[in-house]
Enzyme design. Sequence first.
Site, PDB file in Angstrom:
ATOM      1  N   ARG A   9       0.812  -1.223   0.000  1.00  0.00           N
ATOM      2  CA  ARG A   9       0.000   0.000   0.000  1.00  0.00           C
ATOM      3  C   ARG A   9       0.845   1.272   0.000  1.00  0.00           C
ATOM      4  O   ARG A   9       0.323   2.364  -0.172  1.00  0.00           O
ATOM      5  CB  ARG A   9      -0.944  -0.009   1.198  1.00  0.00           C
ATOM      6  CG  ARG A   9      -1.944  -1.172   1.125  1.00  0.00           C
ATOM      7  CD  ARG A   9      -2.956  -1.098   2.214  1.00  0.00           C
ATOM      8  NE  ARG A   9      -3.797   0.087   2.016  1.00  0.00           N
ATOM      9  CZ  ARG A   9      -4.541   0.632   2.951  1.00  0.00           C
ATOM     10  NH1 ARG A   9      -4.556   0.111   4.156  1.00  0.00           N
ATOM     11  NH2 ARG A   9      -5.267   1.686   2.700  1.00  0.00           N
ATOM     12  N   CYS A  10       2.154   1.115   0.172  1.00  0.00           N
ATOM     13  CA  CYS A  10       3.062   2.262   0.250  1.00  0.00           C
ATOM     14  C   CYS A  10       3.695   2.524  -1.120  1.00  0.00           C
ATOM     15  O   CYS A  10       4.311   1.631  -1.703  1.00  0.00           O
ATOM     16  CB  CYS A  10       4.138   1.980   1.289  1.00  0.00           C
ATOM     17  SG  CYS A  10       5.454   3.208   1.339  1.00  0.00           S
ATOM     18  N   ARG A  11       3.572   3.742  -1.604  1.00  0.00           N
ATOM     19  CA  ARG A  11       4.113   4.101  -2.916  1.00  0.00           C
ATOM     20  C   ARG A  11       5.629   3.917  -2.972  1.00  0.00           C
ATOM     21  O   ARG A  11       6.166   3.369  -3.926  1.00  0.00           O
ATOM     22  CB  ARG A  11       3.742   5.545  -3.265  1.00  0.00           C
ATOM     23  CG  ARG A  11       4.214   5.955  -4.649  1.00  0.00           C
ATOM     24  CD  ARG A  11       3.719   7.339  -5.044  1.00  0.00           C
ATOM     25  NE  ARG A  11       4.109   8.392  -4.123  1.00  0.00           N
ATOM     26  CZ  ARG A  11       5.255   9.082  -4.200  1.00  0.00           C
ATOM     27  NH1 ARG A  11       6.118   8.816  -5.149  1.00  0.00           N
ATOM     28  NH2 ARG A  11       5.522  10.032  -3.335  1.00  0.00           N
ATOM     29  N   ARG A  14       6.448   0.278  -3.178  1.00  0.00           N
ATOM     30  CA  ARG A  14       6.188  -0.250  -4.534  1.00  0.00           C
ATOM     31  C   ARG A  14       7.289   0.181  -5.497  1.00  0.00           C
ATOM     32  O   ARG A  14       7.736  -0.604  -6.336  1.00  0.00           O
ATOM     33  CB  ARG A  14       4.821   0.201  -5.042  1.00  0.00           C
ATOM     34  CG  ARG A  14       3.658  -0.440  -4.308  1.00  0.00           C
ATOM     35  CD  ARG A  14       2.324  -0.182  -5.000  1.00  0.00           C
ATOM     36  NE  ARG A  14       2.047   1.216  -5.265  1.00  0.00           N
ATOM     37  CZ  ARG A  14       1.399   2.047  -4.451  1.00  0.00           C
ATOM     38  NH1 ARG A  14       0.951   1.603  -3.287  1.00  0.00           N
ATOM     39  NH2 ARG A  14       1.181   3.307  -4.794  1.00  0.00           N
TER      40      ARG A  14
END
Length: 113
Positions: A9-11, A14
């Site tokens: 969920r963390c940019r 990712r």
Amino acid sequence: MIKIYHNPRCRKSREGLQLLEKSGKEFEIVKYLENVPTEEELNIIIKKLDIVPIQLVRKTEKIWKEEYKSKDLTDKEIVTAMITNPKLIERPIVINNKQAVIGRPPEKISNII
């Protein structure tokens, strides 16, 4: 083997994962919110990062501000807080043998792969 402690969920996490994928090297993904590191594992990570536990804490998280920010905590208590609330662990963390980095910015990962 390369290992990434990843939160999908963390940019930034990712982006770090994409860097590893582009490298063509083998790596393992640890979704640390689901597979929370043990106290021993977290202490090993902290040692490889060459930091003190408070430097691995996401101090902007609501749980940190509400439960821990105003307290004078020992390193052990900080590690326990991260294990109890893994959202507090900074991400992504990439480990390659004895080297480790917090991938913020994600380009830091390139230094150890």
